[in-house]
Design a protein around this motif. Sequence first.
Motif, PDB file in Angstrom:
ATOM      1  N   SER A 108     -10.739  16.006  49.617  1.00 25.07           N
ATOM      2  CA  SER A 108     -12.158  16.416  49.297  1.00 25.07           C
ATOM      3  C   SER A 108     -12.535  16.641  48.153  1.00 25.07           C
ATOM      4  CB  SER A 108     -12.717  16.492  51.072  1.00 25.07           C
ATOM      5  OG  SER A 108     -11.947  18.563  50.898  1.00 25.07           O
ATOM      6  N   GLN A 109     -11.601  17.826  47.503  1.00 18.93           N
ATOM      7  CA  GLN A 109     -12.141  18.641  46.274  1.00 18.93           C
ATOM      8  C   GLN A 109     -11.737  17.527  45.085  1.00 18.93           C
ATOM      9  OE1 GLN A 109     -10.233  23.049  45.940  1.00 18.93           O
ATOM     10  NE2 GLN A 109     -11.598  23.212  48.240  1.00 18.93           N
ATOM     11  N   ASP A 110     -11.324  16.305  45.310  1.00 16.36           N
ATOM     12  CA  ASP A 110     -11.566  15.768  44.354  1.00 16.36           C
ATOM     13  C   ASP A 110     -10.324  15.783  43.730  1.00 16.36           C
ATOM     14  OD1 ASP A 110     -13.635  13.453  44.493  1.00 16.36           O
ATOM     15  OD2 ASP A 110     -14.836  14.820  43.812  1.00 16.36           O
ATOM     16  N   HIS A 112      -7.773  14.085  42.489  1.00 18.02           N
ATOM     17  CA  HIS A 112      -7.084  13.657  42.219  1.00 18.02           C
ATOM     18  C   HIS A 112      -8.182  13.415  40.464  1.00 18.02           C
ATOM     19  CE1 HIS A 112      -5.527  12.632  45.945  1.00 18.02           C
ATOM     20  NE2 HIS A 112      -4.705  12.433  45.021  1.00 18.02           N
ATOM     21  N   LYS A 113      -8.625  14.295  40.149  1.00 18.49           N
ATOM     22  CA  LYS A 113     -10.106  13.829  39.048  1.00 18.49           C
ATOM     23  C   LYS A 113      -9.921  15.011  38.338  1.00 18.49           C
ATOM     24  CE  LYS A 113     -13.175  10.898  41.353  1.00 18.49           C
ATOM     25  NZ  LYS A 113     -14.810  10.690  41.809  1.00 18.49           N
ATOM     26  N   TRP A 114      -8.636  15.960  38.440  1.00 14.94           N
ATOM     27  CA  TRP A 114      -9.012  17.214  37.657  1.00 14.94           C
ATOM     28  C   TRP A 114      -7.779  16.791  36.910  1.00 14.94           C
ATOM     29  CZ3 TRP A 114      -7.699  21.327  42.562  1.00 14.94           C
ATOM     30  CH2 TRP A 114      -8.575  21.736  43.008  1.00 14.94           C
TER      31      TRP A 114
END
Length: 149
Positions: A108-110, A112-114
């Motif tokens: 929910s904190q993304d 996968h984009k970090w």
Amino acid sequence: VPRGGGSRSSISKRNILDKIGDLDKPPEHGGKCDVCQWIGQPVQGRCNEQCTCTTDNKWTCCRMRKEISLMSYSDVQRYIRAYLTLTTKQPHKDIYDAIVKKHERLFSQDIHKWPQFWPWHRYFILKFENLLRRIDCKVTLPYWDFTRG
């Protein structure tokens, strides 16, 4: 009250978090090499790891993950049994649920984009595999080779 209306487990939240931390360590495997001439030679560990005898007469082992379509029927059944135990039986279920919640929170904190996603995900998968291996030390997490079609 947990999902499904069941009763609370006797395992405390702190205890679950401690058990998740323990997953950094794989289950005990290795052993001692009985014959000195085995030094440097491959040995199969009791958990099906590929091991090598070292100069101090101990094993160093690594696990071998398999592509799921190349796994034997018995390996697939072993994986499924361990997964079902993990997701349905205590105390494993509480630990599994805590790992899932952590993934949901980070998703929910993304995450996968970090930029650090890939190393974190490898670590997360290793923790999950170590939990499966506490149920059955011969289980490794299969992978899916998308290039195979």
